[in-house]
Design an enzyme around this catalytic site. Sequence first.
Site, PDB file in Angstrom:
ATOM      1  N   PHE A 246     -35.356   9.981 -35.715  1.00  0.00           N
ATOM      2  CA  PHE A 246     -34.090  10.547 -35.317  1.00  0.00           C
ATOM      3  C   PHE A 246     -33.149  10.382 -36.120  1.00  0.00           C
ATOM      4  CE2 PHE A 246     -36.045   9.432 -30.831  1.00  0.00           C
ATOM      5  CZ  PHE A 246     -35.569  10.834 -30.548  1.00  0.00           C
ATOM      6  N   THR A 277     -41.229  17.397 -34.748  1.00  0.00           N
ATOM      7  CA  THR A 277     -39.897  16.582 -34.561  1.00  0.00           C
ATOM      8  C   THR A 277     -40.026  15.622 -33.445  1.00  0.00           C
ATOM      9  OG1 THR A 277     -38.899  17.920 -32.871  1.00  0.00           O
ATOM     10  CG2 THR A 277     -38.512  18.606 -35.284  1.00  0.00           C
ATOM     11  N   ASP A 278     -39.225  14.448 -33.546  1.00  0.00           N
ATOM     12  CA  ASP A 278     -39.092  13.752 -32.327  1.00  0.00           C
ATOM     13  C   ASP A 278     -38.139  14.642 -31.321  1.00  0.00           C
ATOM     14  OD1 ASP A 278     -39.265  11.595 -30.498  1.00  0.00           O
ATOM     15  OD2 ASP A 278     -38.998  10.077 -31.992  1.00  0.00           O
ATOM     16  N   TYR A 279     -38.211  14.066 -30.191  1.00  0.00           N
ATOM     17  CA  TYR A 279     -37.510  14.801 -28.900  1.00  0.00           C
ATOM     18  C   TYR A 279     -35.984  15.215 -29.371  1.00  0.00           C
ATOM     19  CZ  TYR A 279     -36.924  15.601 -23.777  1.00  0.00           C
ATOM     20  OH  TYR A 279     -36.890  16.054 -22.644  1.00  0.00           O
ATOM     21  N   ASP A 280     -35.991  16.743 -29.407  1.00  0.00           N
ATOM     22  CA  ASP A 280     -34.776  17.321 -29.274  1.00  0.00           C
ATOM     23  C   ASP A 280     -33.883  17.106 -30.652  1.00  0.00           C
ATOM     24  OD1 ASP A 280     -33.194  19.299 -28.110  1.00  0.00           O
ATOM     25  OD2 ASP A 280     -31.678  17.683 -27.061  1.00  0.00           O
TER      26      ASP A 280
END
Length: 750
Positions: A246, A277-280
Amino acid sequence: MIAAALGFSSLCAANGKEAAMDTFIDRLMEKMTLQEKLGQLNLVTGGDIVTGHVMKNELDSLIRKEAIGGVFNVNGPDKIYTLQRTAVENTRLGIPLLVGMDIIHGYETVFPIPLALSCSWNPDAVERMARISAVEASASGINWTYSPMVDICRDSRWGRIAEGNGEDPYLGSVLGPAYVRGYQGKDMSGKDEIMSCVKHFALYGAVEAGKDYSTVDMSHQRMFNEYLMPYKAAVDAGVGSVMSSFNLVDGIPAAANKWLMKDVLRKQWGFDGLLVTDYDVINEMSKLGYARLPEASVKALEATTDMDMVSAGYLNTLEQSLKSGKVTMTMIDNACRKVLEAKYKLGLFSDPYKYCDMAASKKKVFTKEHRQAAREIAAETFVLLKNEGGCLPLQKKGKIALIGPMADAANNMCGMWSMPCRPEKHMSLLEAMRKSVGRQAEVKYAKGSNVYADEKMEAPANGIRPIVRGNDDELLKEAVAVASEADVIVAALGESAEMSGESASRAFPEIPEVQKELLRSLVATGKPVVLLLFTGRPLVLTEENKEVTAILNVWYGGSEAGEAICDVVFGERVPVGKLTTTFPRSIGQIPVYYNHMDTNRPDPDDSVFNRYQSNYIDESNFPLYPFGYGLSYTTFAYGDLKLDKTEMLQDGEMSVTVNVTNTGDREGTEIVQLYIHDRYASLVRPVKELKDFKRITLKPGESLDVTFVITADKLKFYNAALEYVCEPGDFEVMVGPDSNNLHKAEFRLL
């Protein structure tokens, strides 16, 4: 199916594995439209845990439109089979799905949290845990796990410290590959082998003030010398995928950082797997003030990020960016190829339903053998911090008072990030202790206090695993009454499970005050008090260390935690664990870690305040418990170090030997630790760095010569030009039971 149409079997027979894969994917991609390729880059959540931009009723439709390359957080082989069947049999090309889940420390058989696992200093145990996790997850439809997390963390305020291997890069580089080997097996081709994903690349554990999702800023030489080693070790071990973090790196979101992803990860380290990617993350670049979704998607793709988790930026914006010339078809093809390669390596094209065996899920999940392994491994992770007068192990006799909010909280034993756990199948500590002592002793119970006195504070602390609240005054009164009648008091206190993990940063990492008040009242009874510490991070325990008789840090031990704790408390097992994070004396010391740089004004006497030295007016420089620390039910004595030479050539080697003797009356396992200090270098080096360790088991009175071999590789570091070098000069070598209690010798590298 697409595999048959492209002649999958004949390709494999005619060519080598890599050539067959390349040919198969070339033929498949020739048939794919732009939107089908963009769909492969889109990773969504659905099913049991639904958040973000995709809801349950959209999932089937998106699969049929070939707008999804993978899905995560769907639990259950029947549900996953339905999704996979839709993808394979109800789309033009029939491309199977990647199915991911955060299998962090077990599936239904839950093992200790990763920070606890690291305290075993046992890569074989970690690999065994990951292997069992892969067997259970694969039998339940999962083919991709977002583990291991190898972020180095030195700030216990950060909740996700619980997910990693602690503060040391060398130990992290040993344990990270063990996870990868356990999950992926030989080559991910087996039905019980799944793809591993190392995370979070990079530096996420160094967020400012220990606050989740916060910024990170450090020099490149610090990155390479202190933080990047575990990620590289996982890549070298053949990890199939990497997840970006992030945080910012050099002021740029990690997923869009071309230097980090393309130059370091891809080119320098040779990673050719799937980058997700990580979340969003791509969508959230706009919140950082970096780029709106279309431009953020372009920048992430330029950085060779292949798969977009839930933001749908690739799916919905890259077609227009292609038309406007901001991205090329080659860039999209390269990303699509990585997704398809991951599916190919998992064998999904030859058998899309290989992970959807309903019969296997019933036979391979939460088995007796798996639970026994979890129990054995959990016992290795507990760290004995204090044991005044040999209070532990307890005898199974008389009256034992078990008191505290964690004593009868079966739903909390699994700890953070254990979504598939089934707490209704687990024993609480109370149930396990009563079963363990049988009729030999009486176990009296009182909750004693809530986790927090403030109900509003406790609600987010408990999260999805609430503990029934009571009136603190009444709970305390009951606890004191129960304790007063007992021969010994066992206090089960600390953090609830959801007080660590993602989005669980704490400004005050200590036992909540209402529990401290309970502990003070228990100590005031005059009975011996054993503190069983439940925690997902290092806590400030200065008061507790002074007041209680014994402290056993049991972390969060998983589905078999109750039984494993009793095994150690009653002496069937001897404590083995050693800390992989430094425990501070006070919050003001944080961040505190053993492998710090020296200062030009070190304080020669920490017992008094010395002005114009590097110290605090109101606190010691030294931690409460140092890195590597842990007691046993026996004792060990170390002899002086013996070097076979005092000078070494850069292409040579030397041996360091220390004699270790079990001086107690119990068989025990000791973790012998080797540290090195480069005294003079072109960059100032840490005061000591862990470079090796060995686990040895000795019977009472038994001695063993423990030998370490030092080569130039153990002396290397990244210089100012980021060249990995060793420099001639003087070195200290140190061996001992922890980072603070060491025998020293010197040698010279020629």
